[in-house]
Design a protein around this motif. Structure first.
Motif, PDB file in Angstrom:
ATOM      1  N   GLU A 194      32.782 -15.500 -16.017  1.00 21.99           N
ATOM      2  CA  GLU A 194      32.420 -14.081 -16.052  1.00 21.99           C
ATOM      3  C   GLU A 194      30.913 -13.900 -15.988  1.00 21.99           C
ATOM      4  OE1 GLU A 194      34.229 -12.783 -19.633  1.00 21.99           O
ATOM      5  OE2 GLU A 194      36.266 -12.700 -18.792  1.00 21.99           O
ATOM      6  N   GLU A 195      30.191 -14.729 -16.715  1.00 23.67           N
ATOM      7  CA  GLU A 195      28.735 -14.632 -16.711  1.00 23.67           C
ATOM      8  C   GLU A 195      28.143 -15.042 -15.361  1.00 23.67           C
ATOM      9  OE1 GLU A 195      26.368 -13.555 -18.889  1.00 23.67           O
ATOM     10  OE2 GLU A 195      28.076 -12.636 -19.899  1.00 23.67           O
ATOM     11  N   MET A 196      28.793 -16.001 -14.694  1.00 26.74           N
ATOM     12  CA  MET A 196      28.310 -16.388 -13.367  1.00 26.74           C
ATOM     13  C   MET A 196      28.516 -15.233 -12.384  1.00 26.74           C
ATOM     14  SD  MET A 196      26.766 -18.987 -11.979  1.00 26.74           S
ATOM     15  CE  MET A 196      27.290 -20.566 -12.628  1.00 26.74           C
ATOM     16  N   GLY A 197      29.619 -14.518 -12.512  1.00 25.25           N
ATOM     17  CA  GLY A 197      29.842 -13.351 -11.675  1.00 25.25           C
ATOM     18  C   GLY A 197      28.785 -12.288 -11.899  1.00 25.25           C
ATOM     19  N   ASP A 256      26.178 -10.765  -9.026  1.00 22.80           N
ATOM     20  CA  ASP A 256      25.949  -9.344  -8.772  1.00 22.80           C
ATOM     21  C   ASP A 256      24.470  -8.992  -8.854  1.00 22.80           C
ATOM     22  OD1 ASP A 256      28.666  -9.091  -8.459  1.00 22.80           O
ATOM     23  OD2 ASP A 256      29.014  -8.281 -10.473  1.00 22.80           O
ATOM     24  N   LEU A 257      23.777  -9.580  -9.821  1.00 18.82           N
ATOM     25  CA  LEU A 257      22.349  -9.315  -9.954  1.00 18.82           C
ATOM     26  C   LEU A 257      21.580  -9.841  -8.755  1.00 18.82           C
ATOM     27  CD1 LEU A 257      19.881  -8.361 -11.478  1.00 18.82           C
ATOM     28  CD2 LEU A 257      19.960 -10.468 -12.854  1.00 18.82           C
ATOM     29  N   ALA A 258      21.906 -11.062  -8.318  1.00 19.76           N
ATOM     30  CA  ALA A 258      21.224 -11.639  -7.154  1.00 19.76           C
ATOM     31  C   ALA A 258      21.525 -10.818  -5.896  1.00 19.76           C
ATOM     32  CB  ALA A 258      21.653 -13.089  -6.961  1.00 19.76           C
ATOM     33  N   LEU A 259      22.766 -10.359  -5.757  1.00 20.19           N
ATOM     34  CA  LEU A 259      23.121  -9.497  -4.630  1.00 20.19           C
ATOM     35  C   LEU A 259      22.264  -8.236  -4.619  1.00 20.19           C
ATOM     36  CD1 LEU A 259      27.011  -9.523  -4.326  1.00 20.19           C
ATOM     37  CD2 LEU A 259      25.407  -9.916  -2.462  1.00 20.19           C
ATOM     38  N   GLU A 260      22.132  -7.625  -5.781  1.00 20.67           N
ATOM     39  CA  GLU A 260      21.345  -6.392  -5.885  1.00 20.67           C
ATOM     40  C   GLU A 260      19.885  -6.641  -5.503  1.00 20.67           C
ATOM     41  OE1 GLU A 260      19.984  -3.198  -9.362  1.00 20.67           O
ATOM     42  OE2 GLU A 260      21.678  -4.552  -9.700  1.00 20.67           O
ATOM     43  N   ILE A 261      19.341  -7.769  -5.954  1.00 17.03           N
ATOM     44  CA  ILE A 261      17.936  -8.078  -5.671  1.00 17.03           C
ATOM     45  C   ILE A 261      17.709  -8.271  -4.175  1.00 17.03           C
ATOM     46  CG2 ILE A 261      16.130  -9.819  -5.967  1.00 17.03           C
ATOM     47  CD1 ILE A 261      17.337 -10.321  -8.801  1.00 17.03           C
ATOM     48  N   PHE A 262      18.548  -9.088  -3.545  1.00 17.63           N
ATOM     49  CA  PHE A 262      18.247  -9.497  -2.170  1.00 17.63           C
ATOM     50  C   PHE A 262      18.779  -8.514  -1.123  1.00 17.63           C
ATOM     51  CE2 PHE A 262      17.543 -13.382  -4.561  1.00 17.63           C
ATOM     52  CZ  PHE A 262      16.313 -13.772  -4.039  1.00 17.63           C
ATOM     53  N   THR A 263      19.853  -7.803  -1.430  1.00 21.39           N
ATOM     54  CA  THR A 263      20.233  -6.724  -0.508  1.00 21.39           C
ATOM     55  C   THR A 263      19.238  -5.579  -0.626  1.00 21.39           C
ATOM     56  OG1 THR A 263      21.779  -5.804  -2.150  1.00 21.39           O
ATOM     57  CG2 THR A 263      22.682  -7.290  -0.478  1.00 21.39           C
ATOM     58  N   GLY A 264      18.706  -5.380  -1.842  1.00 17.27           N
ATOM     59  CA  GLY A 264      17.663  -4.378  -2.015  1.00 17.27           C
ATOM     60  C   GLY A 264      16.407  -4.711  -1.232  1.00 17.27           C
ATOM     61  N   MET A 265      16.189  -5.974  -1.021  1.00 14.35           N
ATOM     62  CA  MET A 265      15.048  -6.421  -0.217  1.00 14.35           C
ATOM     63  C   MET A 265      15.289  -6.152   1.266  1.00 14.35           C
ATOM     64  SD  MET A 265      13.539 -10.303  -0.199  1.00 14.35           S
ATOM     65  CE  MET A 265      12.086 -10.754   0.773  1.00 14.35           C
ATOM     66  N   GLN A 300      19.361 -18.300 -15.323  1.00 18.34           N
ATOM     67  CA  GLN A 300      19.308 -17.368 -16.432  1.00 18.34           C
ATOM     68  C   GLN A 300      18.957 -15.970 -15.915  1.00 18.34           C
ATOM     69  OE1 GLN A 300      20.274 -17.944 -19.460  1.00 18.34           O
ATOM     70  NE2 GLN A 300      20.550 -20.150 -19.235  1.00 18.34           N
ATOM     71  N   VAL A 301      19.521 -14.956 -16.550  1.00 18.65           N
ATOM     72  CA  VAL A 301      19.281 -13.576 -16.131  1.00 18.65           C
ATOM     73  C   VAL A 301      17.790 -13.263 -16.159  1.00 18.65           C
ATOM     74  CG1 VAL A 301      19.608 -11.163 -16.814  1.00 18.65           C
ATOM     75  CG2 VAL A 301      21.561 -12.730 -16.762  1.00 18.65           C
ATOM     76  N   VAL A 357      12.391 -13.037 -10.607  1.00 19.21           N
ATOM     77  CA  VAL A 357      12.441 -13.074  -9.141  1.00 19.21           C
ATOM     78  C   VAL A 357      12.348 -11.661  -8.578  1.00 19.21           C
ATOM     79  CG1 VAL A 357      13.969 -13.535  -7.179  1.00 19.21           C
ATOM     80  CG2 VAL A 357      13.727 -15.247  -8.982  1.00 19.21           C
ATOM     81  N   GLU A 358      13.098 -10.731  -9.174  1.00 15.61           N
ATOM     82  CA  GLU A 358      13.057  -9.344  -8.699  1.00 15.61           C
ATOM     83  C   GLU A 358      11.654  -8.767  -8.850  1.00 15.61           C
ATOM     84  OE1 GLU A 358      15.684  -5.294  -9.131  1.00 15.61           O
ATOM     85  OE2 GLU A 358      15.551  -6.626 -10.864  1.00 15.61           O
ATOM     86  N   ARG A 359      11.013  -9.034  -9.975  1.00 18.09           N
ATOM     87  CA  ARG A 359       9.659  -8.510 -10.193  1.00 18.09           C
ATOM     88  C   ARG A 359       8.695  -9.052  -9.141  1.00 18.09           C
ATOM     89  NH1 ARG A 359       4.909  -9.617 -11.606  1.00 18.09           N
ATOM     90  NH2 ARG A 359       5.350 -11.847 -11.816  1.00 18.09           N
ATOM     91  N   ARG A 360       8.792 -10.366  -8.856  1.00 18.01           N
ATOM     92  CA  ARG A 360       7.885 -10.972  -7.882  1.00 18.01           C
ATOM     93  C   ARG A 360       8.111 -10.401  -6.477  1.00 18.01           C
ATOM     94  NH1 ARG A 360       6.935 -17.423  -8.976  1.00 18.01           N
ATOM     95  NH2 ARG A 360       6.501 -17.304 -11.212  1.00 18.01           N
ATOM     96  N   ILE A 361       9.376 -10.226  -6.127  1.00 20.74           N
ATOM     97  CA  ILE A 361       9.676  -9.705  -4.791  1.00 20.74           C
ATOM     98  C   ILE A 361       9.180  -8.272  -4.645  1.00 20.74           C
ATOM     99  CG2 ILE A 361      11.577  -8.965  -3.303  1.00 20.74           C
ATOM    100  CD1 ILE A 361      13.038 -11.522  -4.123  1.00 20.74           C
TER     101      ILE A 361
END
Length: 391
Positions: free
Chosen positions: A291-294, A298-307, A373-374, A380-384
């Motif tokens: 569940e935590e990996m899911g 989702d967080l990584a999807l949000e970051i990189f699709t947002g990019m 880790q979250v 990563v999101e902040r840097r991007i």
């Protein structure tokens, strides 16, 4: 008589055909610049459980520091068998290996002859091609089609010939994140029966499957079960990749052959580490980890699709396979994009080219590991965001 000093070492053709890590240069650059590594699948999440570390210490203090039976610690094999979806005899159908890497090589060496053909899906894990080469076999690629990374049944059927000896699968897949569906496995089973071939499946990511899906082991599929070799690993599910513990699951006859090759290659995995996992597996909470990996997916999807990347959500595993062409307009390949992201944001991703038999097919893709880790993904999101020009 003076001896000649021009001796040239002979290197076997199989060894000469192998290539080193395609990411070596990028990793050096990333280390020099303090970049965040989203390239390797080395777990940043989950973390190794405290009890598994303590169990390893206790096993060493208790004297479990010498050779044991090459097939592996029996308690560990019993724990692995309990976690598999197909009924498995821990005594006769399981072998503990030095990671899934050794397991894959052992499976191929025990199955194919030099010159035999091995069918595999493309794109796929770069090391699969190297292992086939080391066994002296010839890969026959079945292309997967973007964006959902499925094969055309006609392409699959065309890959089989009278020289086909094995099929090599990976589900959940690296780098695509695809989980092979039962219908796809049934189609493969039909061809495997028709051509009488062994089916090897790397199922190392089977603990991480998302959105209500179920990862179906080939050992549980009629038509595949009796001709299957499952490659498994404890590296990702228990976050102990440095312990190098994997396993092979096969019928008793194949297992005898696998164990003979395993004994010649390594003669067994580290005993106290096997003992520790066998004891600690009793308390492992793999459902929560899934569940935590899911959540991290989702967080990584949000970051990189947002990019601006185009990404089909990973169905399982720990990687996103992202199309960067909306960002590049085709003006740079995936390696150039990875270098630019490293330069501007201090984030390392994997160029997609080496995942394909024809690297040109991967020029618009990068692989992104999200088993982190979250807090690190948030950085990563902040840097991007900081690296992107203001709108």
């Amino acid at each position: 008589m003076a001896r000649s000093t021009t001796h040239r070492p002979y290197i076997s053709s199989r060894a000469a055909a192998l290539h080193g890590n395609s990411l070596g240069e990028l990793f050096l650059l990333a280390r020099e610049r303090g970049a965040i590594d989203l390239a390797l699948g080395t777990p940043g999440y989950p973390e190794p459980a405290t009890d598994i570390i303590e169990a390893a210490h206790e096993a060493m203090r208790a004297g479990r520091n010498q050779y044991d039976h090459p097939s592996g610690d029996l308690l560990l094999r019993e724990r692995i068998a309990e976690g598999l979806t197909a009924p498995t005899d821990a005594q006769t159908e399981l072998t503990v290996t030095v990671g899934a890497t050794e397991a894959l090589c052992v499976a191929l060496l025990a199955t194919v002859e030099p010159g035999d053909e091995v069918v595999l899906l493309d794109p796929g894990y770069e090391q699969f091609r190297a292992a086939i080469t080391l066994a002296g076999a010839i890969p026959r690629f079945v292309p997967l089609r973007a964006p959902d990374w499925r094969f055309d049944p006609a392409d699959l059927e065309a890959a089989f010939t009278s020289r086909t000896r094995a099929v090599l699968l990976n589900s959940p897949g690296n780098p695509t994140g695809r989980v092979l569906e039962r219908q796809e496995l049934d189609r493969i089973a039909g061809l495997a029966e028709r051509w009488d071939v062994t089916v090897i499946c790397d199922e190392v990511y089977s603990s991480f499957v998302f959105d209500g899906r179920v990862s179906t082991s080939i050992a549980a599929v009629p038509g595949l079960a009796e001709r299957s070799i499952v490659v498994g690993s404890l590296s990702k599910s228990f976050a102990i990749s440095g312990w190098r513990l994997g396993f092979l699951r096969a019928d008793a006859v194949r297992t005898e052959a696998l164990r003979r090759v395993h004994e010649i290659t390594t003669n067994g995995a580290a005993v106290p580490l096997q003992v520790a996992v066998g004891l600690a597996a009793l308390s492992a909470d793999l459902r929560t980890a899934n569940e935590e990996m899911g959540r991290r997916r989702d967080l990584a999807l949000e970051i990189f699709t947002g990019m601006g990347m185009k990404i089909a959500p990973a169905e399982g595993g720990c990687f996103l396979f992202a199309d960067v062409s909306p960002l590049t307009g085709g003006a740079m390949d995936s390696r150039a994009f990875a270098l630019e992201l490293l330069d501007t944001a201090g984030v390392l991703v994997v160029p997609g080219g080496p995942c394909f038999a024809d690297p040109a097919r991967g020029e618009q893709y990068v692989r992104i590991a999200f088993n982190r880790q979250v807090e690190l993904l948030s950085e990563v999101e902040r840097r991007i965001r900081a690296a992107r020009p203001a709108d």
